[in-house]
Enzyme design. Structure first.
Site, PDB file in Angstrom:
ATOM      1  N   SER A   1       0.858  -1.162   0.070  1.00 48.55           N
ATOM      2  CA  SER A   1       0.142  -0.139   0.213  1.00 48.55           C
ATOM      3  C   SER A   1       0.848   1.431  -0.119  1.00 48.55           C
ATOM      4  O   SER A   1       0.257   2.336  -0.276  1.00 48.55           O
ATOM      5  CB  SER A   1      -1.025   0.388   1.169  1.00 48.55           C
ATOM      6  OG  SER A   1      -0.436  -0.782   2.163  1.00 48.55           O
TER       7      SER A   1
ATOM      8  N   HIS B   1      -3.426  -3.640  -5.786  1.00 49.20           N
ATOM      9  CA  HIS B   1      -3.681  -3.091  -4.373  1.00 49.20           C
ATOM     10  C   HIS B   1      -5.234  -3.292  -4.149  1.00 49.20           C
ATOM     11  O   HIS B   1      -6.061  -2.771  -4.861  1.00 49.20           O
ATOM     12  CB  HIS B   1      -3.393  -1.837  -4.434  1.00 49.20           C
ATOM     13  CG  HIS B   1      -3.446  -1.199  -2.982  1.00 49.20           C
ATOM     14  ND1 HIS B   1      -4.009   0.054  -2.766  1.00 49.20           N
ATOM     15  CD2 HIS B   1      -3.350  -1.584  -1.612  1.00 49.20           C
ATOM     16  CE1 HIS B   1      -3.809   0.542  -1.422  1.00 49.20           C
ATOM     17  NE2 HIS B   1      -3.502  -0.754  -0.857  1.00 49.20           N
TER      18      HIS B   1
ATOM     19  N   GLU C   1      -6.866  -1.654  -7.442  1.00 54.09           N
ATOM     20  CA  GLU C   1      -5.949  -0.784  -8.022  1.00 54.09           C
ATOM     21  C   GLU C   1      -4.843  -1.678  -8.933  1.00 54.09           C
ATOM     22  O   GLU C   1      -4.106  -2.311  -7.953  1.00 54.09           O
ATOM     23  CB  GLU C   1      -5.100   0.197  -7.328  1.00 54.09           C
ATOM     24  CG  GLU C   1      -6.126   1.296  -6.616  1.00 54.09           C
ATOM     25  CD  GLU C   1      -5.517   2.299  -5.747  1.00 54.09           C
ATOM     26  OE1 GLU C   1      -5.845   3.252  -5.426  1.00 54.09           O
ATOM     27  OE2 GLU C   1      -4.510   1.676  -5.155  1.00 54.09           O
TER      28      GLU C   1
ATOM     29  N   ASN D   1      -5.815   6.240  -1.895  1.00 55.43           N
ATOM     30  CA  ASN D   1      -5.152   6.789  -0.861  1.00 55.43           C
ATOM     31  C   ASN D   1      -4.644   8.221  -1.089  1.00 55.43           C
ATOM     32  O   ASN D   1      -4.408   9.167  -0.305  1.00 55.43           O
ATOM     33  CB  ASN D   1      -3.830   5.819  -0.015  1.00 55.43           C
ATOM     34  CG  ASN D   1      -4.647   4.965   0.383  1.00 55.43           C
ATOM     35  OD1 ASN D   1      -6.031   4.867   1.051  1.00 55.43           O
ATOM     36  ND2 ASN D   1      -3.647   3.698   0.699  1.00 55.43           N
TER      37      ASN D   1
END
Ligand code: NAD
Length: 505
Positions: free
Chosen positions: A121, A142, A154, A192
């Site tokens: 991550s 991800h 992702e 994120n």
């Protein structure tokens, strides 16, 4: 092309590995699960078995289907057991050295065509891939926790990743029913990165003492329509974890002011105020139950209240109707009024009063953004009297719509948080970190926002977003509010923020 039921290796059988194994086994693939720790893979399969049993008990799947899914998860005791896998996904601890060593060891075990994917991550996929003989087969993949329920994944190509690797991973993910989005190998990838604004701007609001954490959360939920506000989210993830992510993304983006973390965070981490897991964070908890701060009833409306509403107020007519219904009188002479109401975009109440020649002691500002029927924000100037403050609170909650009182703040709470989210998203589009469609879907699915961020900007109005940002920038001098070129171009052209760049070929 993905064959139905290919062999997928999963390395690391913790929180993420067990979810990834379940997802692909449910999609009909053969999964081989390996963990270095004794008993970890067995515990992971037991965990999945329990979930499947409960799904069968509820009638969502048949007991036979549950059994078949479980049988497709085969436990391995050595990495050699992954020989012949078409794709191997690692979900081991977040440590570059461990991940690099793992891929280096796996390369001679799996075939040359096998794909190696990392669920990292926060690490650069390129740095993991650099350890491999064939970096073109390495990519990030991800997932979000809990994997079966979080319906976005992702796919992250590193600089040397082959387009076929990306295409295969996309197809593999789409085959599970999850949405695959492609994100550049940049800090925070897509979700994120796009999620920074809610936290950083929420923290900035409380840093300036404009509102309390609970007030920010209430406004973001009830006025902006989000499922959760920034502080309840931080309590859920744990400030120890989120604090590190904030620092790391800021560092990785070379101290980009938009991501500047708040100095409020570190002392709270040191004091163990992590959130739910430590029993206290921005809120206190009794077990899993949050202790809610009490909401105060509004004061009574003063008899014979005279209200003046700024002529440029967005909701002039609505505020006048509200005042009439409450029994107050709307006056056109500022000098006759007990209460003066302004509706600024991106400016604080005090500077608006000064610019418009309004007596700041009798003035309040009402956020025009959420609309009059949603939770209202009433903002004081630096010198609003208690009498004017109470009259405003009484007036703006007189029809039963709740109102929250905040201190002076350029952009209230909702305006400044929403435009920050939009501005960061515009910059993601500008930098080509993802396509507009992937960005919009990733934010809705990965962050649970009510709309994609650029759609949110369109709903506010691109020009209005630009005005709010420019005014906030002028008011604070803080470069974090400088508008993204993507946003400026589309706003000034009068086109949607979803408009992609013109094709060059
Ligand atoms: P976890 O601690 O729950 O599980 C990690 C597992 O990997 C453990 O069972 C450990 O024994 C095993 N392991 C460690 N080194 C190994 C090795 N060399 N070979 C085989 N197994 C090994 O961690 P997690 O939360 O599942 O996170 C795993 C990865 O996923 C990390 O890179 C993390 O950053 C990423 N991630 C986590 C989340 C999340 O919300 N937890 C979300 C997205 C991505």
């Amino acid at each position: 092309m993905i064959q139905q039921g290919i062999a997928i290796g999963v390395v690391g059988a913790g929180t993420m590995g067990r979810g990834i194994a379940q997802l692909f086994a449910e999609a009909g693939h053969e999964v081989r699960l390996y963990d270095v720790q004794d008993g970890a893979a067995v515990r992971a399969r037991d965990f999945v078995a329990d979930l499947l049993r409960r799904a069968a008990d509820k009638g969502r799947i048949t007991p036979e289907q549950a059994q078949a899914v479980l049988e497709r998860i085969q436990l391995q005791t050595t990495l050699d057991g992954l020989a012949g896998c078409d794709v191997v996904i690692e979900a081991v601890i977040e440590d570059l050295g461990v991940k690099r060593e793992l891929f280096r060891t796996l390369e001679p075990i799996v075939g040359d065509q096998a794909i190696l994917a990392s669920n990292t991550s926060s690490l650069l996929v390129a740095e993991i891939a650099a350890a491999c003989r064939r970096p073109q087969r390495v990519a990030g993949l991800h997932f979000f926790n809990p994997v079966p329920l979080m319906k976005v994944v992702e796919v992250i190509p590193a600089v040397r990743t082959a387009p076929e690797t990306v295409a295969t991973l996309r197809q593999l993910v789409q085959g599970t029913g999850h949405r695959a989005v492609v994100a550049a190998d940049q800090p925070g990838f897509l979700v994120n990165h796009a999620g920074r604004g809610l936290y950083t701007e929420g923290l900035r609001v409380i840093e300036e003492q404009a509102a309390t954490p609970a007030q920010v959360d209430i406004l973001i939920r009830e006025a902006a329509g989000f499922r959760m506000g920034p502080f309840e989210l931080l309590d859920l993830t744990g400030l120890d974890v989120s604090g590190k992510v904030m620092e790391s993304i800021y560092e990785q983006f070379q101290h980009e002011p938009r991501f500047r973390p708040s100095s409020l965070v570190r002392p709270r981490i040191a004091a163990g105020l992590y959130g739910r897991k430590s029993g206290e964070g921005w809120y206190r908890y009794q077990g899993q139950q949050r202790i809610e701060p009490e909401r105060q009833p509004p004061p009574p409306l003063p008899d014979g209240l005279k209200v003046w509403i700024s002529r440029d107020a967005e909701q002039h007519a609505g505020i006048a109707t509200l005042a009439h219904k409450a029994g107050a009188q709307v006056v056109s002479e500022m000098s006759q009024a007990d209460l003066l109401v302004l509706q600024p975009w991106g400016r604080d109440a005090t500077s608006c009063c000064v610019a418009q020649g309004v007596d700041a002691t009798r003035a309040v500002a009402l956020d025009p953004l959420p609309g009059l029927d949603r939770h209202r924000t009433v903002m004081l100037s630096a010198v609003t009297t208690p009498g004017a403050r109470d009259a405003a609170l009484a007036l703006f909650s007189s029809d039963g719509v709740p109102a929250t009182l905040i201190g002076d703040s350029p952009g209230f709470v909702v305006q400044r948080i929403l435009v920050t989210i939009v501005n960061i998203a515009a910059n993601i589009a500008q930098r080509g970190i993802a396509t507009v469609a992937d960005l919009e879907d990733a934010v809705k699915l990965g962050l649970g926002y009510p709309q994609g961020p650029l759609t949110m900007g369109d709903a506010i109005g691109p020009m209005r977003v630009l005005t709010i940002l420019r005014n906030m920038h002028a008011c604070t001098g803080d470069p974090r509010y400088r508008p993204s070129p993507w946003l400026q171009r589309r706003a000034t052209l009068g086109v949607s923020l979803l408009t992609p760049e013109a094709p060059r070929t």
